[in-house]
Scaffold this motif. Sequence first.
Motif, mmCIF file in Angstrom:
data_model
loop_
_atom_site.group_PDB
_atom_site.id
_atom_site.type_symbol
_atom_site.label_atom_id
_atom_site.label_comp_id
_atom_site.label_asym_id
_atom_site.label_seq_id
_atom_site.Cartn_x
_atom_site.Cartn_y
_atom_site.Cartn_z
ATOM 1 N N VAL A 1 -47.365 54.888 -20.953
ATOM 2 C CA VAL A 1 -48.416 54.901 -19.939
ATOM 3 C C VAL A 1 -49.617 55.755 -20.331
ATOM 4 C CG1 VAL A 1 -46.830 54.374 -18.048
ATOM 5 C CG2 VAL A 1 -47.376 56.765 -18.565
ATOM 6 N N SER B 1 -51.326 50.324 -25.038
ATOM 7 C CA SER B 1 -49.959 49.974 -24.673
ATOM 8 C C SER B 1 -49.917 49.381 -23.267
ATOM 9 C CB SER B 1 -49.064 51.213 -24.759
ATOM 10 O OG SER B 1 -47.752 50.920 -24.360
ATOM 11 N N VAL B 2 -50.642 50.000 -22.360
ATOM 12 C CA VAL B 2 -50.691 49.528 -20.977
ATOM 13 C C VAL B 2 -51.389 48.167 -20.909
ATOM 14 C CG1 VAL B 2 -51.608 50.016 -18.679
ATOM 15 C CG2 VAL B 2 -50.598 51.866 -20.027
ATOM 16 N N ILE C 1 -43.452 50.515 -23.023
ATOM 17 C CA ILE C 1 -44.805 50.889 -22.623
ATOM 18 C C ILE C 1 -44.927 52.404 -22.641
ATOM 19 C CG2 ILE C 1 -44.274 50.912 -20.166
ATOM 20 C CD1 ILE C 1 -47.049 49.788 -19.656
ATOM 21 N N ASN D 1 -54.036 54.673 -15.665
ATOM 22 C CA ASN D 1 -54.055 53.593 -16.662
ATOM 23 C C ASN D 1 -53.359 52.346 -16.119
ATOM 24 O OD1 ASN D 1 -55.383 55.162 -18.553
ATOM 25 N ND2 ASN D 1 -53.520 55.754 -19.631
ATOM 26 N N MET D 2 -52.207 52.538 -15.484
ATOM 27 C CA MET D 2 -51.460 51.412 -14.935
ATOM 28 C C MET D 2 -52.259 50.704 -13.837
ATOM 29 S SD MET D 2 -48.668 51.130 -16.635
ATOM 30 C CE MET D 2 -47.771 49.981 -15.607
ATOM 31 N N ALA E 1 -55.190 48.734 -15.254
ATOM 32 C CA ALA E 1 -54.796 47.552 -16.022
ATOM 33 C C ALA E 1 -54.229 46.444 -15.135
ATOM 34 C CB ALA E 1 -53.777 47.937 -17.089
ATOM 35 N N GLY F 1 -51.567 58.504 -16.699
ATOM 36 C CA GLY F 1 -50.676 57.361 -16.885
ATOM 37 C C GLY F 1 -50.717 56.433 -15.682
ATOM 38 N N GLU G 1 -53.783 53.589 -23.439
ATOM 39 C CA GLU G 1 -54.431 52.459 -22.791
ATOM 40 C C GLU G 1 -54.102 51.136 -23.475
ATOM 41 O OE1 GLU G 1 -58.602 53.026 -22.000
ATOM 42 O OE2 GLU G 1 -58.251 55.062 -21.262
ATOM 43 N N THR H 1 -42.349 51.602 -13.982
ATOM 44 C CA THR H 1 -42.448 52.448 -15.168
ATOM 45 C C THR H 1 -41.443 53.587 -15.040
ATOM 46 O OG1 THR H 1 -44.174 53.917 -14.290
ATOM 47 C CG2 THR H 1 -44.906 51.922 -15.465
ATOM 48 N N SER I 1 -45.517 52.953 -10.297
ATOM 49 C CA SER I 1 -45.846 53.845 -11.398
ATOM 50 C C SER I 1 -44.980 55.097 -11.271
ATOM 51 C CB SER I 1 -47.342 54.196 -11.361
ATOM 52 O OG SER I 1 -47.712 54.850 -12.542
#
Length: 127
Positions: A60, A65-66, A58, A113-114, A117, A110, A63, A15, A81
């Motif tokens: 971050v 989008s991730v 994306i 979230n990554m 996911a 962010g 949520e 990212t 990340s």
Amino acid sequence: MSRVPAIAGKIVLVTGARGGIGRELVAAFLAAGARRVVAADRSLQTPGHDPRIVSCVIDVTLEDSVAAAAEQFGDIDILVSNAGVNGNVGLFEDGAARWARHEIKVNYLGALNMLRAFGPTMRKRHE
């Protein structure tokens, strides 16, 4: 101490790939023999011309989008990340609280979230 996995043949997602550190990370993974590097950022701009680079838009902080990226690129081996911001605003300057909230949203939430996911699938694949 656990062994660091070899990068050759791996699929990597970075990212913040459009920024200076992100671009260098993409280049380093390619040089180390990564099979594919997913260069993720808020805009679709490929950091380089190597055919092993796949661009991914994306955000971050979102949520959805991730989650969409995790659906599309769920086969990654390595997640970096790297997306981050620094408002460089002093504590007593105007907008300090606004920037602090934004930094937390991108830099901490962010990354969270990554991990939430992509982590479960990565973990399952490497058990």
